[in-house]
Motif scaffolding. Structure first.
Motif, PDB file in Angstrom:
ATOM      1  N   ARG A 114       0.837  -1.205   0.000  1.00 47.01           N
ATOM      2  CA  ARG A 114       0.000   0.000   0.000  1.00 47.01           C
ATOM      3  C   ARG A 114       0.875   1.258   0.000  1.00 47.01           C
ATOM      4  O   ARG A 114       0.540   2.252  -0.633  1.00 47.01           O
ATOM      5  CB  ARG A 114      -0.902  -0.020   1.243  1.00 47.01           C
ATOM      6  CG  ARG A 114      -1.872   1.125   1.283  1.00 47.01           C
ATOM      7  CD  ARG A 114      -3.005   0.838   2.242  1.00 47.01           C
ATOM      8  NE  ARG A 114      -4.070   1.796   2.009  1.00 47.01           N
ATOM      9  CZ  ARG A 114      -4.233   2.907   2.720  1.00 47.01           C
ATOM     10  NH1 ARG A 114      -3.410   3.176   3.705  1.00 47.01           N
ATOM     11  NH2 ARG A 114      -5.203   3.732   2.438  1.00 47.01           N
ATOM     12  N   ALA A 115       1.982   1.183   0.719  1.00 47.45           N
ATOM     13  CA  ALA A 115       2.871   2.349   0.776  1.00 47.45           C
ATOM     14  C   ALA A 115       3.578   2.587  -0.555  1.00 47.45           C
ATOM     15  O   ALA A 115       4.055   3.681  -0.817  1.00 47.45           O
ATOM     16  CB  ALA A 115       3.901   2.162   1.888  1.00 47.45           C
ATOM     17  N   VAL A 118      -2.519  -0.845  -5.387  1.00 49.45           N
ATOM     18  CA  VAL A 118      -3.847  -1.170  -4.862  1.00 49.45           C
ATOM     19  C   VAL A 118      -4.483  -2.216  -5.767  1.00 49.45           C
ATOM     20  O   VAL A 118      -4.232  -2.240  -6.977  1.00 49.45           O
ATOM     21  CB  VAL A 118      -4.769   0.066  -4.810  1.00 49.45           C
ATOM     22  CG1 VAL A 118      -4.402   0.972  -3.666  1.00 49.45           C
ATOM     23  CG2 VAL A 118      -4.727   0.837  -6.112  1.00 49.45           C
ATOM     24  N   ALA A 119      -5.276  -3.066  -5.163  1.00 47.56           N
ATOM     25  CA  ALA A 119      -5.910  -4.134  -5.934  1.00 47.56           C
ATOM     26  C   ALA A 119      -6.914  -3.543  -6.922  1.00 47.56           C
ATOM     27  O   ALA A 119      -7.640  -2.603  -6.601  1.00 47.56           O
ATOM     28  CB  ALA A 119      -6.605  -5.105  -4.987  1.00 47.56           C
ATOM     29  N   GLY A 120      -6.890  -4.066  -8.119  1.00 43.84           N
ATOM     30  CA  GLY A 120      -7.822  -3.601  -9.136  1.00 43.84           C
ATOM     31  C   GLY A 120      -8.082  -4.700 -10.148  1.00 43.84           C
ATOM     32  O   GLY A 120      -7.682  -5.847  -9.950  1.00 43.84           O
ATOM     33  N   PHE A 157      -2.955  -7.704 -10.843  1.00 37.81           N
ATOM     34  CA  PHE A 157      -4.055  -7.259  -9.978  1.00 37.81           C
ATOM     35  C   PHE A 157      -3.741  -5.924  -9.312  1.00 37.81           C
ATOM     36  O   PHE A 157      -4.630  -5.290  -8.759  1.00 37.81           O
ATOM     37  CB  PHE A 157      -4.363  -8.312  -8.907  1.00 37.81           C
ATOM     38  CG  PHE A 157      -5.373  -9.331  -9.361  1.00 37.81           C
ATOM     39  CD1 PHE A 157      -6.739  -9.060  -9.275  1.00 37.81           C
ATOM     40  CD2 PHE A 157      -4.976 -10.539  -9.887  1.00 37.81           C
ATOM     41  CE1 PHE A 157      -7.674  -9.991  -9.706  1.00 37.81           C
ATOM     42  CE2 PHE A 157      -5.900 -11.475 -10.320  1.00 37.81           C
ATOM     43  CZ  PHE A 157      -7.261 -11.200 -10.233  1.00 37.81           C
ATOM     44  N   THR A 158      -2.468  -5.528  -9.306  1.00 35.29           N
ATOM     45  CA  THR A 158      -2.142  -4.217  -8.733  1.00 35.29           C
ATOM     46  C   THR A 158      -1.932  -3.194  -9.849  1.00 35.29           C
ATOM     47  O   THR A 158      -2.577  -2.166  -9.856  1.00 35.29           O
ATOM     48  CB  THR A 158      -0.922  -4.296  -7.815  1.00 35.29           C
ATOM     49  OG1 THR A 158       0.159  -4.902  -8.516  1.00 35.29           O
ATOM     50  CG2 THR A 158      -1.230  -5.075  -6.571  1.00 35.29           C
ATOM     51  N   ASN A 159      -1.064  -3.450 -10.772  1.00 30.27           N
ATOM     52  CA  ASN A 159      -0.937  -2.611 -11.971  1.00 30.27           C
ATOM     53  C   ASN A 159       0.090  -3.251 -12.908  1.00 30.27           C
ATOM     54  O   ASN A 159       0.475  -4.397 -12.713  1.00 30.27           O
ATOM     55  CB  ASN A 159      -0.578  -1.158 -11.628  1.00 30.27           C
ATOM     56  CG  ASN A 159       0.669  -1.050 -10.776  1.00 30.27           C
ATOM     57  OD1 ASN A 159       1.619  -1.783 -10.980  1.00 30.27           O
ATOM     58  ND2 ASN A 159       0.642  -0.149  -9.800  1.00 30.27           N
TER      59      ASN A 159
END
Lengths: 220, 363
Positions: free
Chosen positions: B238-239, B243-245, B306-308
């Protein structure tokens, strides 16, 4: 015959291998259980695990004498550094930018005496068609003020420090939250959102009878 | 052959670096130390952060798995080298070892082997394998697992899988390839009892499976003790702004990120194209009945998506089953082999310059 079978009977070897397998399973299950039950403080949990804040609380603070103006532009970077707890980026040329959905300042008063008034000079970060930013202020967890910044100009925002905020000690935590903060891209993380630019901060003793009314929270 | 390509690769990369510079070897090593490199150097030098982090930053070092920096630190201590030099030496040796392990995996096909060695040691992404990143270790350990599975040596596969799971999080999924191979062997043996019963009667296979994620569990235990959170490697993402997408949305956003001018694809387009290419290779692996390898590679590509799209070129470009299959396909015809070999060498020079210049697709 395998080399191991020269020294250990196959049945004993099999039993030992089963024991190893069971040990591995038990240890791994134990580690997994421990990982699923973290032993962390509420700040860590809020930022990393629950994701309920973008502002990770840190143990920074600096002594502050009432009346001092702290610049959050480049010229005051060194002095401002220890007041910035989280949710800030910079300073850039036009001030210190908020980063995320909330920011925090912390000051340790060397001469605390109420009533105290905080004044911040801030400008909104805007991206058309958005033309305003709402900012909610709280001091030591007590909601104190709300304002809506319209247009790109720097504005002076004043808020009274509630007496109850000074009961526990001379440290003030000023939280700013930004419900309209702008993400840099559609899919970007909330930790990169931008809302305001802070250029200066000061505290003054407010004259009695000059209390400013607490701002009403504007409608969505 | 690896030695020859290693020398050629160093020549090409040094040439790319020295273009427009006053060259020095120390500066060359520093120039190739981009992006995650500095994290590994810091971990190898100072170890991991506790919580709160020493410099009050949100981005603790926990996202980076420990085996590679541990090896670098060991090499630095044993040979009395500074960490950056030790890391480059470690990576180079690991990359050469990965090539050597690939020889039996390629059925001792010298043309395919030449292409693989050229790609790893003097190819377009050779800086990933010879600078300070986990790629060479990941490639070597994946190849070791595949070789052990090819020889049905499940215990060795489990041991290498354990190391792989301490190298990068997705490494833990190699256990699925092992499970599929075990299942294939079970089908061949036709033992006449259900798979679950059969496997329970084979304690060595149980140990092999259970030891496979041991590296990950050891790291989780370490984080639980030092940070208080055994899953800190995931939570700290997260830092880093991950983020999950929706991976399909990320792919589409990447593909549609048309460059402002010119025809050369933008960094997000390169990343999305490589991800799609990697997934196509996974389909080819499955079509060639390499189900375990196909599943492992698919997970290694899809999970980061899933994050980018960040780092996806590096992730796809370091997947051993895809590289092995690519080398086999492209070496079937002599003319294609020669053209591809020349392209690999030429692109090494150009992409090294892009890497040093901070091209975002190569992160």
């Amino acid at each position: 015959m395998r080399w191991s079978e020269q020294f250990v009977s196959p049945s004993l070897m099999g039993a030992a291998t089963y024991a190893l397998a069971i040990s591995l399973a038990v240890v791994e299950a134990g580690i997994l259980a421990a990982a699923l039950l973290p032993n962390v403080d509420s700040d860590y949990r809020a930022f990393y695990i629950d994701g309920t804040t973008t502002c990770l609380n840190r143990g920074v603070s600096a002594d502050y004498s009432i009346g001092e103006i702290v610049s959050f532009r480049r010229d005051g970077a060194k002095r401002a550094k220890d007041f910035k707890v989280c949710g800030w980026s910079g300073p850039a040329g036009d001030g210190t930018h908020s980063l995320g959905e909330s920011s925090r300042l912390r000051v340790r008063l060397t001469n605390a005496r109420s009533p105290i008034r905080a004044t911040l000079e801030i400008a909104p970060v805007l991206r058309p068609p958005q033309d305003r930013q709402r900012v909610f202020f709280s001091i030591n967890g007590i909601p104190t003020h709300a304002t809506t910044l319209i247009g790109p100009d720097i504005r002076s925002v004043s808020l009274d420090v509630p007496d109850s905020a000074l009961v526990k000690g001379p440290t003030l935590e000023l939280d700013l939250s930004y419900p309209d903060a702008i993400p840099p891209t559609r899919s970007a993380s909330a930790i990169y959102k931008r809302a305001i630019k802070l250029t200066s901060f000061r505290l003054n003793f407010a004259s009695l009878g000059q209390q400013i009314p607490t701002g009403s929270i504007p409608p969505n | 052959m690896p030695l020859a390509f290693l020398v050629i690769g160093y020549g090409l990369r040094y040439g790319a670096y020295s273009f427009g510079h006053t060259p020095s070897f120390a500066d060359y090593l520093q120039s190739l130390c981009r992006w995650d490199c500095s994290w590994y150097v810091r971990i190898a030098t100072d170890g991991y952060d506790g919580y709160p982090t020493a410099n009050q930053t949100n981005v603790g070092r926990w996202a980076f798995f420990p085996l590679y920096p541990l090896m670098v630190r060991t090499v630095g201590t044993v040979f009395q080298l500074e960490i950056l030099s030790a890391a480059v030496l470690t990576s180079t040796v690991l990359a050469c070892a990965a090539c050597l392990v690939a020889w039996p995996l390629l059925g001792k096909d010298s043309r395919a082997y030449a292409l693989l060695c050229a790609y790893v040691l003097s190819g377009p992404l050779s800086f990933h394998f010879t600078s300070v990143l986990t790629e060479p270790l990941f490639l070597l350990l994946t190849s070791c697992v595949l070789l052990a599975l090819k020889r049905s040596n499940y215990l060795a596969a489990g041991a290498f899988s354990a190391l792989l799971s301490a190298t990068r999080l997705v490494g833990v999924f190699i256990v699925l390839a092992s499970l599929l191979k075990i299942y294939q062997d079970y089908r061949l043996q036709r033992p006449g009892k259900p798979f679950a019963y059969w496997i329970l009667g084979k304690p060595q296979i149980l140990v092999a499976i259970l030891i496979s994620p041991a590296g990950l569990f050891a790291y989780m235990l370490y984080l639980r003790v030092t940070v208080g959170d055994g899953l800190a490697f995931g939570h700290v993402q997260r830092a880093f702004g991950r983020v999950a997408g929706n991976p399909i949305l990320f792919l589409w956003e990447g593909l549609s990120a048309v460059p402002a001018e010119g025809w050369i694809p933008s960094p997000p387009q390169w990343s999305a194209l490589v991800a799609v290419g990697g997934l196509f290779m996974c389909v080819l692996l499955a079509w060639r009945r390499q189900y375990g390898a196909a599943l492992f590679c698919t997970l290694c590509i899809v999970l980061p998506l899933f994050t980018n799209l960040a780092s996806i070129v590096r992730y796809v470009g370091g997947l051993a089953p895809i590289l092995l299959l690519g080398a086999q396909i492209l070496s079937i015809r002599t003319d294609v082999f020669i053209v591809v070999l020349l392209l690999l060498l030429a692109s090494c020079y150009l992409l090294t310059q892009a890497w040093i210049g901070g091209h975002l697709a190569l992160v």
